[in-house]
Design an enzyme around this catalytic site. Structure first.
Site, mmCIF file in Angstrom:
data_model
loop_
_atom_site.group_PDB
_atom_site.id
_atom_site.type_symbol
_atom_site.label_atom_id
_atom_site.label_comp_id
_atom_site.label_asym_id
_atom_site.label_seq_id
_atom_site.Cartn_x
_atom_site.Cartn_y
_atom_site.Cartn_z
ATOM 1 N N SER A 1 0.856 -1.190 0.000
ATOM 2 C CA SER A 1 0.000 0.000 0.000
ATOM 3 C C SER A 1 0.887 1.234 0.000
ATOM 4 O O SER A 1 1.693 1.432 0.913
ATOM 5 C CB SER A 1 -0.884 0.013 1.254
ATOM 6 O OG SER A 1 -1.355 1.339 1.465
ATOM 7 N N HIS B 1 -1.296 -1.364 -4.193
ATOM 8 C CA HIS B 1 -2.562 -1.030 -3.541
ATOM 9 C C HIS B 1 -2.620 0.485 -3.324
ATOM 10 O O HIS B 1 -1.737 1.067 -2.703
ATOM 11 C CB HIS B 1 -2.659 -1.777 -2.213
ATOM 12 C CG HIS B 1 -3.963 -1.622 -1.506
ATOM 13 N ND1 HIS B 1 -5.094 -2.345 -1.833
ATOM 14 C CD2 HIS B 1 -4.328 -0.813 -0.465
ATOM 15 C CE1 HIS B 1 -6.096 -2.000 -1.022
ATOM 16 N NE2 HIS B 1 -5.652 -1.071 -0.188
ATOM 17 N N ASP C 1 -4.754 3.617 -1.891
ATOM 18 C CA ASP C 1 -5.809 3.979 -0.937
ATOM 19 C C ASP C 1 -6.343 5.378 -1.210
ATOM 20 O O ASP C 1 -5.611 6.360 -1.088
ATOM 21 C CB ASP C 1 -5.251 3.909 0.493
ATOM 22 C CG ASP C 1 -5.054 2.475 0.951
ATOM 23 O OD1 ASP C 1 -6.026 1.705 0.886
ATOM 24 O OD2 ASP C 1 -3.928 2.133 1.356
ATOM 25 N N MET D 1 -8.968 8.191 0.026
ATOM 26 C CA MET D 1 -9.744 8.569 1.216
ATOM 27 C C MET D 1 -10.279 9.982 1.046
ATOM 28 O O MET D 1 -9.536 10.885 0.654
ATOM 29 C CB MET D 1 -8.849 8.525 2.445
ATOM 30 C CG MET D 1 -8.187 7.175 2.660
ATOM 31 S SD MET D 1 -7.110 7.272 4.091
ATOM 32 C CE MET D 1 -6.555 5.574 4.180
ATOM 33 N N HIS E 1 -8.450 1.116 -3.805
ATOM 34 C CA HIS E 1 -9.363 0.935 -2.668
ATOM 35 C C HIS E 1 -10.053 2.260 -2.389
ATOM 36 O O HIS E 1 -9.441 3.187 -1.866
ATOM 37 C CB HIS E 1 -8.513 0.462 -1.474
ATOM 38 C CG HIS E 1 -9.261 0.263 -0.205
ATOM 39 N ND1 HIS E 1 -8.616 0.041 1.005
ATOM 40 C CD2 HIS E 1 -10.593 0.242 0.073
ATOM 41 C CE1 HIS E 1 -9.515 -0.105 1.962
ATOM 42 N NE2 HIS E 1 -10.723 0.026 1.432
ATOM 43 N N MET F 1 -12.131 4.471 -0.378
ATOM 44 C CA MET F 1 -12.745 4.763 0.928
ATOM 45 C C MET F 1 -13.419 6.117 0.815
ATOM 46 O O MET F 1 -12.972 7.118 1.372
ATOM 47 C CB MET F 1 -11.656 4.746 2.018
ATOM 48 C CG MET F 1 -11.170 3.334 2.332
ATOM 49 S SD MET F 1 -9.639 3.333 3.262
ATOM 50 C CE MET F 1 -8.469 3.383 1.909
ATOM 51 N N MET G 1 -11.375 -6.021 5.376
ATOM 52 C CA MET G 1 -10.555 -5.096 6.174
ATOM 53 C C MET G 1 -10.238 -5.731 7.528
ATOM 54 O O MET G 1 -11.144 -6.187 8.227
ATOM 55 C CB MET G 1 -11.288 -3.769 6.391
ATOM 56 C CG MET G 1 -11.453 -2.895 5.157
ATOM 57 S SD MET G 1 -9.922 -2.515 4.295
ATOM 58 C CE MET G 1 -9.013 -1.614 5.549
ATOM 59 N N ASP H 1 -6.572 -6.531 4.203
ATOM 60 C CA ASP H 1 -5.917 -5.217 4.259
ATOM 61 C C ASP H 1 -5.955 -4.662 5.678
ATOM 62 O O ASP H 1 -7.033 -4.454 6.232
ATOM 63 C CB ASP H 1 -6.668 -4.273 3.294
ATOM 64 C CG ASP H 1 -6.076 -2.874 3.227
ATOM 65 O OD1 ASP H 1 -4.973 -2.644 3.755
ATOM 66 O OD2 ASP H 1 -6.745 -2.012 2.612
#
Ligand code: DX5
Ligand code: ZN
Length: 217
Positions: free
Chosen positions: A7, A32, A34, A36, A65, A67, A136, A174
């Site tokens: 990540s 990966h 992320d 957010m 991913h 979020m 998660m 994750d």
């Protein structure tokens, strides 16, 4: 063999292209990414423009991913920016089936993601259409948190259900993955391990990736 997806949340953002290349050279299978929004989770990372720069910097597989509270507003932007796989949180707003279809229409992979408090069964209605489920093992929002061992029960349940239906759906985990719990996650039925701080925080990230692979054999 287990796949390792570092990540980049724990990487040095000022030299992201180099950070990605060095783990890929070291044997990382996926990257990966992320995303957010400061609303679905209490942290903000970056959006489509950064993903687009990453896409230009690497041919590696980008596992994104999301979020974010309203994925339907951004799904096209992230596809256009170069995601290879999009993870949608089932706890987010919107109709998940429609999101999965849009990703598949673009020729990319779709996954549903569940937070620690969401049961495995929440994704069962979609399982036949998913390329992957992301479990998660921390509350999403930050790197460097402690692994929640209960998440492995969910991985086992999902693995059983996927086998029972004869599906190809992969399972990714994750949050808080380290050399001690990685073999347990692999045994429970995970195909892909996300690792942020344990890879980018290691003195030699490439060596750490090899250690992960050995530990899971
Ligand atoms: C957490 C993110 C994770 C995180 C993992 O919200 O989804 O991908 O970066 O970091 P570690 O491996 O440090 O828990
Ligand atoms: Zn993540």
């Amino acid at each position: 063999m287990i796949k390792i997806a570092p990540s980049i949340l724990s990487a040095d953002f000022s030299v992201l292209g180099q950070e990605v290349e060095r783990v890929l050279r070291g044997g990382a299978d996926w990257i990966h990414v992320d995303i957010m929004d400061g609303h679905f989770v209490p942290n903000i990372s970056f959006g489509p423009p950064v993903l687009q720069c990453l896409r230009r910097a690497t041919e590696g597989f980008l596992d994104v991913h999301l979020m974010i509270s309203q994925p339907e507003r951004y799904v096209d932007a992230f596809l256009k920016a170069g995601a290879d796989l999009l993870n949608f949180h089932i706890e987010a707003e919107g109709e998940m089936g429609g999101l999965i279809d849009r990703v598949h229409q673009a020729g990319k992979q779709a996954a549903l993601t569940i937070k620690p408090g969401t049961p495995a069964q929440a994704v069962y209605p979609y399982l036949d259409r998913l390329d992957m489920v992301l479990v998660m093992s921390v509350e999403p929002g930050f790197g460097g948190q402690k692994f929640m061992p209960e998440s492995l029960d969910k991985v086992r349940q999902l693995r059983q259900e996927i086998q029972r239906r004869g599906l190809q759906c992969a399972i990714e985990i994750d949050g808080g993955i380290n050399l001690e719990n990685a073999p347990l996650a692999a045994q429970a039925g995970c195909d892909i391990l996300v690792a942020g701080s344990s890879v980018y925080g290691a003195p030699d990230p490439a060596l750490r990736i090899q250690e992960f692979k050995q530990a899971c054999q």
